[in-house]
Design a protein around this motif. Structure first.
Motif, PDB file in Angstrom:
ATOM      1  N   LEU A  23      12.947 -24.201  20.697  1.00 61.69           N
ATOM      2  CA  LEU A  23      13.699 -23.240  19.890  1.00 61.69           C
ATOM      3  C   LEU A  23      14.694 -23.959  18.983  1.00 61.69           C
ATOM      4  CD1 LEU A  23      14.519 -20.376  19.092  1.00 61.69           C
ATOM      5  CD2 LEU A  23      16.029 -20.344  21.107  1.00 61.69           C
ATOM      6  N   ILE A  24      15.412 -24.929  19.523  1.00 60.43           N
ATOM      7  CA  ILE A  24      16.350 -25.715  18.711  1.00 60.43           C
ATOM      8  C   ILE A  24      15.586 -26.462  17.621  1.00 60.43           C
ATOM      9  CG2 ILE A  24      17.948 -27.683  18.751  1.00 60.43           C
ATOM     10  CD1 ILE A  24      18.754 -26.679  21.606  1.00 60.43           C
ATOM     11  N   GLY A  25      14.426 -27.011  17.959  1.00 56.70           N
ATOM     12  CA  GLY A  25      13.598 -27.696  16.964  1.00 56.70           C
ATOM     13  C   GLY A  25      13.163 -26.760  15.851  1.00 56.70           C
ATOM     14  N   GLN A  26      12.768 -25.536  16.192  1.00 53.27           N
ATOM     15  CA  GLN A  26      12.383 -24.555  15.165  1.00 53.27           C
ATOM     16  C   GLN A  26      13.566 -24.210  14.267  1.00 53.27           C
ATOM     17  OE1 GLN A  26      10.894 -21.326  17.518  1.00 53.27           O
ATOM     18  NE2 GLN A  26       9.007 -22.385  18.052  1.00 53.27           N
ATOM     19  N   GLN A  27      14.738 -24.037  14.862  1.00 54.75           N
ATOM     20  CA  GLN A  27      15.935 -23.739  14.068  1.00 54.75           C
ATOM     21  C   GLN A  27      16.289 -24.919  13.162  1.00 54.75           C
ATOM     22  OE1 GLN A  27      18.755 -22.768  17.119  1.00 54.75           O
ATOM     23  NE2 GLN A  27      17.918 -20.712  17.428  1.00 54.75           N
ATOM     24  N   GLY A  80      11.954 -33.114  21.311  1.00 52.92           N
ATOM     25  CA  GLY A  80      11.367 -31.985  20.599  1.00 52.92           C
ATOM     26  C   GLY A  80      12.353 -31.155  19.804  1.00 52.92           C
ATOM     27  N   THR A  81      13.533 -31.690  19.551  1.00 54.70           N
ATOM     28  CA  THR A  81      14.551 -30.927  18.820  1.00 54.70           C
ATOM     29  C   THR A  81      14.519 -31.161  17.311  1.00 54.70           C
ATOM     30  OG1 THR A  81      16.167 -32.643  19.341  1.00 54.70           O
ATOM     31  CG2 THR A  81      16.129 -30.694  20.770  1.00 54.70           C
ATOM     32  N   ARG A  82      13.701 -32.080  16.868  1.00 61.99           N
ATOM     33  CA  ARG A  82      13.462 -32.316  15.436  1.00 61.99           C
ATOM     34  C   ARG A  82      14.784 -32.489  14.663  1.00 61.99           C
ATOM     35  NH1 ARG A  82       7.867 -30.869  15.242  1.00 61.99           N
ATOM     36  NH2 ARG A  82       7.743 -30.377  13.037  1.00 61.99           N
ATOM     37  N   ASP A  83      15.592 -33.429  15.162  1.00 63.75           N
ATOM     38  CA  ASP A  83      16.929 -33.617  14.602  1.00 63.75           C
ATOM     39  C   ASP A  83      17.151 -34.964  13.920  1.00 63.75           C
ATOM     40  OD1 ASP A  83      16.959 -35.236  16.842  1.00 63.75           O
ATOM     41  OD2 ASP A  83      18.647 -34.228  17.800  1.00 63.75           O
ATOM     42  N   PHE A  84      16.069 -35.730  13.683  1.00 62.32           N
ATOM     43  CA  PHE A  84      16.224 -37.050  13.075  1.00 62.32           C
ATOM     44  C   PHE A  84      14.946 -37.424  12.353  1.00 62.32           C
ATOM     45  CE2 PHE A  84      15.771 -41.686  13.211  1.00 62.32           C
ATOM     46  CZ  PHE A  84      16.969 -42.068  12.623  1.00 62.32           C
ATOM     47  N   GLY A  85      15.114 -38.070  11.203  1.00 59.74           N
ATOM     48  CA  GLY A  85      13.951 -38.553  10.480  1.00 59.74           C
ATOM     49  C   GLY A  85      14.266 -39.792   9.670  1.00 59.74           C
TER      50      GLY A  85
END
Length: 134
Positions: A23-27, A80-85
């Motif tokens: 959910l945090i990753g989607q947000q 899985g929080t998708r917070d870095f790239g």
């Protein structure tokens, strides 16, 4: 996963943690891909001095690259929080490597969010930076 004071987490606890991270990753994805224009996921976008110095044309390329970023792996997104790239753009004929990072704060941007999955309590701060500024 971490062990609790009472031993290993139950399958239900693990499933709940994975669902919360998703959910945090989607947000985070909604915030990043809309460049903050989805007001249901509030936040700010900032850049370091090094990124600011790259200039307007580079900023447009950076914005587009961050919005299109999909290169998530177990190495760069273990929770899985998708917070870095990590990504690159061309600036005046030179390839420039950059990072983006999303941090989750309380509504006043003073402390970490006490419920990162709740957009009413959480503000995202997406920071653009050069690797040497990390």
């Amino acid at each position: 996963m971490f062990e609790t004071m009472h031993g290993s987490p139950s399958p239900e606890e693990i499933a709940a943690d994975l669902a919360r991270a998703a959910l945090i990753g989607q947000q985070n994805d909604r915030f990043r891909t809309t460049w903050g224009a989805d007001f249901t996921i509030p936040g700010r976008i900032v850049m370091t001095r090094g990124v600011a110095d790259l200039g307007f044309t580079a900023h447009v390329a950076i914005m587009a690259a961050v919005q299109r970023f999909t290169s998530f792996t177990e190495d760069n997104d273990p929770y899985g929080t998708r917070d870095f790239g990590i990504f690159s753009v061309m600036v005046e004929g030179q390839k420039v490597r950059l990072y983006w990072k999303i941090d989750l704060y309380d509504a006043a941007y003073q402390f970490g969010s006490d419920d990162a999955a709740d957009p009413r309590k959480t503000r995202r701060l997406l920071t653009l930076l050069l690797p040497e500024e990390y």
